[in-house]
Design a protein around this motif. Structure first.
Motif, PDB file in Angstrom:
ATOM      1  N   ALA A  14      79.051  29.765  -1.945  1.00 45.11           N
ATOM      2  CA  ALA A  14      78.994  29.045  -0.702  1.00 45.11           C
ATOM      3  C   ALA A  14      79.825  27.668  -1.110  1.00 45.11           C
ATOM      4  CB  ALA A  14      77.840  28.856  -0.150  1.00 45.11           C
ATOM      5  N   PRO A  15      80.186  27.059   0.109  1.00 45.40           N
ATOM      6  CA  PRO A  15      80.829  25.866  -0.097  1.00 45.40           C
ATOM      7  C   PRO A  15      79.915  24.785  -0.758  1.00 45.40           C
ATOM      8  CG  PRO A  15      81.461  26.730   2.097  1.00 45.40           C
ATOM      9  CD  PRO A  15      80.354  27.552   1.476  1.00 45.40           C
ATOM     10  N   ILE A  16      80.277  23.688  -1.325  1.00 48.61           N
ATOM     11  CA  ILE A  16      79.505  22.520  -1.668  1.00 48.61           C
ATOM     12  C   ILE A  16      79.142  21.797  -0.567  1.00 48.61           C
ATOM     13  CG2 ILE A  16      79.191  20.439  -2.925  1.00 48.61           C
ATOM     14  CD1 ILE A  16      79.694  22.992  -4.807  1.00 48.61           C
ATOM     15  N   ILE A  17      77.806  21.815  -0.324  1.00 45.80           N
ATOM     16  CA  ILE A  17      77.249  21.295   1.193  1.00 45.80           C
ATOM     17  C   ILE A  17      76.962  19.938   1.186  1.00 45.80           C
ATOM     18  CG2 ILE A  17      75.094  21.421   2.596  1.00 45.80           C
ATOM     19  CD1 ILE A  17      76.670  24.058   2.282  1.00 45.80           C
ATOM     20  N   LYS A  18      77.350  19.036   2.146  1.00 43.61           N
ATOM     21  CA  LYS A  18      77.336  17.967   2.076  1.00 43.61           C
ATOM     22  C   LYS A  18      76.529  17.188   3.400  1.00 43.61           C
ATOM     23  CE  LYS A  18      80.255  16.444  -1.227  1.00 43.61           C
ATOM     24  NZ  LYS A  18      79.726  15.408  -2.256  1.00 43.61           N
ATOM     25  N   SER A  19      75.874  16.287   3.394  1.00 43.17           N
ATOM     26  CA  SER A  19      75.270  15.650   4.343  1.00 43.17           C
ATOM     27  C   SER A  19      76.003  15.563   5.893  1.00 43.17           C
ATOM     28  CB  SER A  19      75.047  14.242   4.218  1.00 43.17           C
ATOM     29  OG  SER A  19      73.994  13.507   5.404  1.00 43.17           O
ATOM     30  N   GLY A  20      75.331  16.453   6.853  1.00 48.16           N
ATOM     31  CA  GLY A  20      75.879  16.655   8.137  1.00 48.16           C
ATOM     32  C   GLY A  20      76.553  17.934   8.286  1.00 48.16           C
ATOM     33  N   ASP A  21      76.702  18.680   7.291  1.00 52.40           N
ATOM     34  CA  ASP A  21      77.154  19.906   7.544  1.00 52.40           C
ATOM     35  C   ASP A  21      76.281  20.889   8.424  1.00 52.40           C
ATOM     36  OD1 ASP A  21      79.377  19.524   6.262  1.00 52.40           O
ATOM     37  OD2 ASP A  21      78.892  20.475   4.062  1.00 52.40           O
ATOM     38  N   ASP A  22      76.804  21.743   8.986  1.00 54.30           N
ATOM     39  CA  ASP A  22      76.053  22.683   9.992  1.00 54.30           C
ATOM     40  C   ASP A  22      75.430  23.684   9.000  1.00 54.30           C
ATOM     41  OD1 ASP A  22      75.011  24.699  11.679  1.00 54.30           O
ATOM     42  OD2 ASP A  22      76.456  24.450  13.059  1.00 54.30           O
ATOM     43  N   ILE A  23      74.126  23.821   8.680  1.00 55.63           N
ATOM     44  CA  ILE A  23      73.544  24.682   7.639  1.00 55.63           C
ATOM     45  C   ILE A  23      73.696  25.906   8.127  1.00 55.63           C
ATOM     46  CG2 ILE A  23      71.386  24.353   8.261  1.00 55.63           C
ATOM     47  CD1 ILE A  23      72.896  24.846   4.703  1.00 55.63           C
ATOM     48  N   VAL A  24      73.475  26.100   9.314  1.00 53.62           N
ATOM     49  CA  VAL A  24      73.266  27.639  10.013  1.00 53.62           C
ATOM     50  C   VAL A  24      74.665  28.191   9.966  1.00 53.62           C
ATOM     51  CG1 VAL A  24      72.979  28.747  12.385  1.00 53.62           C
ATOM     52  CG2 VAL A  24      71.506  26.795  11.691  1.00 53.62           C
ATOM     53  N   LYS A  25      75.628  27.580  10.345  1.00 47.94           N
ATOM     54  CA  LYS A  25      77.223  28.084  10.367  1.00 47.94           C
ATOM     55  C   LYS A  25      77.573  28.417   8.840  1.00 47.94           C
ATOM     56  CE  LYS A  25      81.926  26.947  11.516  1.00 47.94           C
ATOM     57  NZ  LYS A  25      82.194  28.393  12.006  1.00 47.94           N
ATOM     58  N   VAL A  26      77.124  27.602   8.049  1.00 48.26           N
ATOM     59  CA  VAL A  26      77.413  27.755   6.699  1.00 48.26           C
ATOM     60  C   VAL A  26      77.086  28.827   6.053  1.00 48.26           C
ATOM     61  CG1 VAL A  26      77.369  26.778   4.182  1.00 48.26           C
ATOM     62  CG2 VAL A  26      78.183  25.323   6.297  1.00 48.26           C
ATOM     63  N   GLN A 265      69.014  33.831  11.863  1.00 52.29           N
ATOM     64  CA  GLN A 265      68.651  35.405  12.162  1.00 52.29           C
ATOM     65  C   GLN A 265      69.106  35.775  13.455  1.00 52.29           C
ATOM     66  OE1 GLN A 265      64.311  36.509  13.534  1.00 52.29           O
ATOM     67  NE2 GLN A 265      64.550  37.886  11.737  1.00 52.29           N
ATOM     68  N   LYS A 266      69.103  34.773  14.520  1.00 45.27           N
ATOM     69  CA  LYS A 266      69.619  35.251  15.668  1.00 45.27           C
ATOM     70  C   LYS A 266      71.275  35.315  15.679  1.00 45.27           C
ATOM     71  CE  LYS A 266      70.054  33.111  20.378  1.00 45.27           C
ATOM     72  NZ  LYS A 266      71.447  33.113  20.436  1.00 45.27           N
ATOM     73  N   GLU A 267      71.668  34.558  14.871  1.00 41.51           N
ATOM     74  CA  GLU A 267      73.311  34.689  14.781  1.00 41.51           C
ATOM     75  C   GLU A 267      73.702  35.877  13.914  1.00 41.51           C
ATOM     76  OE1 GLU A 267      76.110  32.390  15.343  1.00 41.51           O
ATOM     77  OE2 GLU A 267      74.596  31.839  16.659  1.00 41.51           O
ATOM     78  N   LEU A 268      72.815  36.130  12.946  1.00 44.20           N
ATOM     79  CA  LEU A 268      73.330  37.413  12.086  1.00 44.20           C
ATOM     80  C   LEU A 268      72.957  38.554  13.105  1.00 44.20           C
ATOM     81  CD1 LEU A 268      71.643  36.551   8.639  1.00 44.20           C
ATOM     82  CD2 LEU A 268      74.252  36.945   9.170  1.00 44.20           C
ATOM     83  N   PHE A 269      72.171  38.676  13.925  1.00 47.59           N
ATOM     84  CA  PHE A 269      71.715  39.898  14.533  1.00 47.59           C
ATOM     85  C   PHE A 269      72.791  39.912  15.793  1.00 47.59           C
ATOM     86  CE2 PHE A 269      69.819  41.775  18.524  1.00 47.59           C
ATOM     87  CZ  PHE A 269      69.431  43.195  17.943  1.00 47.59           C
ATOM     88  N   GLU A 270      73.460  38.861  16.169  1.00 47.62           N
ATOM     89  CA  GLU A 270      74.360  38.999  17.270  1.00 47.62           C
ATOM     90  C   GLU A 270      76.009  39.520  16.569  1.00 47.62           C
ATOM     91  OE1 GLU A 270      74.855  35.161  18.954  1.00 47.62           O
ATOM     92  OE2 GLU A 270      72.950  35.437  20.183  1.00 47.62           O
ATOM     93  N   LYS A 271      76.286  39.131  15.506  1.00 46.33           N
ATOM     94  CA  LYS A 271      77.144  39.462  14.642  1.00 46.33           C
ATOM     95  C   LYS A 271      77.242  40.872  14.022  1.00 46.33           C
ATOM     96  CE  LYS A 271      79.320  35.480  15.637  1.00 46.33           C
ATOM     97  NZ  LYS A 271      79.284  34.293  14.614  1.00 46.33           N
ATOM     98  N   GLY A 273      74.091  43.094  14.631  1.00 46.76           N
ATOM     99  CA  GLY A 273      73.215  44.096  15.049  1.00 46.76           C
ATOM    100  C   GLY A 273      72.227  44.486  14.594  1.00 46.76           C
ATOM    101  N   LYS A 274      71.876  43.940  13.196  1.00 44.33           N
ATOM    102  CA  LYS A 274      70.800  44.235  12.211  1.00 44.33           C
ATOM    103  C   LYS A 274      69.790  43.143  12.377  1.00 44.33           C
ATOM    104  CE  LYS A 274      72.955  48.071  11.103  1.00 44.33           C
ATOM    105  NZ  LYS A 274      72.162  49.370  11.638  1.00 44.33           N
ATOM    106  N   MET A 275      68.627  43.347  12.015  1.00 43.83           N
ATOM    107  CA  MET A 275      67.505  42.266  12.329  1.00 43.83           C
ATOM    108  C   MET A 275      67.155  42.081  10.673  1.00 43.83           C
ATOM    109  SD  MET A 275      65.691  40.201  13.892  1.00 43.83           S
ATOM    110  CE  MET A 275      65.778  40.964  15.483  1.00 43.83           C
ATOM    111  N   VAL A 276      67.875  40.904  10.397  1.00 43.69           N
ATOM    112  CA  VAL A 276      67.735  40.223   8.990  1.00 43.69           C
ATOM    113  C   VAL A 276      66.678  39.162   8.763  1.00 43.69           C
ATOM    114  CG1 VAL A 276      69.029  39.088   7.412  1.00 43.69           C
ATOM    115  CG2 VAL A 276      70.179  40.947   8.868  1.00 43.69           C
ATOM    116  N   GLU A 277      65.681  39.368   7.716  1.00 40.26           N
ATOM    117  CA  GLU A 277      64.939  38.293   7.792  1.00 40.26           C
ATOM    118  C   GLU A 277      65.417  36.900   7.045  1.00 40.26           C
ATOM    119  OE1 GLU A 277      62.080  38.639   9.081  1.00 40.26           O
ATOM    120  OE2 GLU A 277      62.093  40.756   9.827  1.00 40.26           O
ATOM    121  N   VAL A 278      65.021  35.945   7.214  1.00 39.94           N
ATOM    122  CA  VAL A 278      65.646  34.725   6.696  1.00 39.94           C
ATOM    123  C   VAL A 278      64.736  33.982   6.269  1.00 39.94           C
ATOM    124  CG1 VAL A 278      67.477  32.921   7.213  1.00 39.94           C
ATOM    125  CG2 VAL A 278      67.606  34.975   8.303  1.00 39.94           C
TER     126      VAL A 278
END
Length: 397
Positions: A14-26, A265-271, A273-278
């Motif tokens: 993954a990219p190097i995470i910095k303060s303010g990054d959108d962790i859900v999107k990353v 979990q919601k984003e991955l299901f929408e993308k 179609g699988k119910m992934v645990e997070v």
């Protein structure tokens, strides 16, 4: 075709995470890109997990030595403070100790022995036996400790933590006295204002001290449990689970993690179609047989996880079935008998020869921690497949 792979755990870069990054999107983008590039499809009940570190970094959940000092002084008075049962760690406790010392005139540091709470040893049990020391009753001064055991260094780090912690305290301008004891109340002849630094035994330690006549008792979980001068904080765990960020600051354990795992979990299901645990994970819960460290310096393995990760496994011991119930079978007959037994099991496997009861999040979090490591692998996201399958599973959805 028979399925031959069972559980597979993959570290995802993954990219190097910095303060303010959108962790859900990353996290979502990283696993979707990994799926595309590596040609791995998602399945229902896959697990995607991320280290607590990248969540806290995205949140900007940091605090300085001065922030810690201010909170310590406000809560414990700024005079003589008993600091008891800290773990022996440059990463986990050194910066915290700087802040604690900066908020007091004198620190009476009480170390448990022969090891700290998570297994870092000051001395060996054999050394205690040889010197006739009873760790359950004997309180040792620093001079007595040195007389008996000299200058012992940690097996892996090569650090004499007694000397190291003394220097850290004195560098902040505080007087330092060190004793060694395993009874919480041993600190009370020295001071009635006490900071309990143990992690998993903190509730009992606080209770014993309050019942023993202490004036003020708080734990690390009550330091920076609210912002100080705009600092980071954790309302549930305070300084517990913090890590060294710089020489003068710490990264705190992440807060408000449940909305994050639910959103991923919601984003991955929408993308997909699988119910992934997070889940979010920190330290795993396992013991090093050489260094003897138990590893779990975080207050919990997982501060947040989706609903499908609640509970414990309900697995049968295949080797027990093969050696006992079906000892006279072999080949396909044995295979079918075991498959039938698995099909009949209930949700709890109560009264049957199953696996040692542990929470799913503790088991999976430990697997994640071992997969990601804490160094330069660059894989703070873990994608696990097949964890909930068993011997009867021949294909995925």
């Amino acid at each position: 075709m028979s399925r031959l792979f069972g559980t597979v755990s993959r570290g995802v870069r993954a990219p190097i995470i910095k303060s303010g990054d959108d962790i859900v999107k990353v996290v979502t983008d990283s696993v979707l890109e990994a799926s595309k590039v590596e040609g791995v499809a998602f399945h229902n009940r896959d697990v995607v997990a991320m280290t607590e570190a990248i969540v806290a970094r995205a949140q900007g959940n940091y605090a300085s030595v001065d922030d810690i000092a201010t909170d310590i002084k406000n809560k414990l008075g700024g005079e003589t403070i008993g600091v008891i049962f800290p773990i022996l760690s440059r990463n986990r406790f050194s910066v915290c100790l700087k802040g604690i010392a900066k908020g007091a005139k004198k620190i009476v540091l009480m170390l448990s022995y022969p090891s700290d709470e998570v297994g870092n040893h000051l001395v060996s049990l054999d050394a205690l036996d040889e010197k006739g020391v009873n760790p359950y009753t004997d309180v040792l001064t620093e001079s007595k400790y040195r007389e008996l055991f000299g200058y012992e260094k940690h097996t892996f780090t090569g650090v004499d933590y007694v000397e190291y912690y003394r220097n850290l305290i004195e560098e902040q301008g505080a007087e330092c006295e060190i004793i060694f004891a395993n009874s919480a109340k041993a600190i009370l002849p020295y001071t009635k204002n006490v900071l309990c630094c143990d992690i998993h035994t903190r509730a009992r330690t606080k209770r014993l001290l309050k019942n023993g006549g202490a004036d003020v008792v708080i734990g690390l979980d009550e330091v920076l449990n609210a912002p100080v001068n705009g600092s980071g904080y954790n309302e549930n765990y305070g300084l517990l689970g913090s890590n060294k960020s710089t020489e003068d600051s710490v990264k705190l354990f992440p807060r408000d993690c449940q909305p994050i795992v639910d959103a991923i979990q919601k984003e991955l299901f929408e993308k997909t179609g699988k119910m992934v645990e997070v889940m979010v994970y920190g330290d795993g819960a396992f013991k090093d047989p050489v260094g003897k460290i138990w590893e779990l310096a975080d207050p919990v393995v997982s501060p947040a996880y989706t609903a499908g990760l609640d509970g414990t496994p309900n697995e049968l011991k295949l080797k027990y079935l093969a050696d006992n119930d079906f000892k006279d079978l072999k080949g396909d007959a044995l295979k079918e008998a075991i498959k039938n037994e698995i099909a009949k099991k209930d949700n709890t496997v109560v009264g049957q020869m199953g696996t040692t009861p542990r929470r799913l999040t503790d088991l999976i979090g430990s697997l994640c921690d071992l997969t990601s490591g804490s160094g330069d692998k660059g894989t703070p996201i873990i994608w696990i497949q097949g964890y909930f399958d068993n011997y009867t599973t021949e294909y995925k959805d």
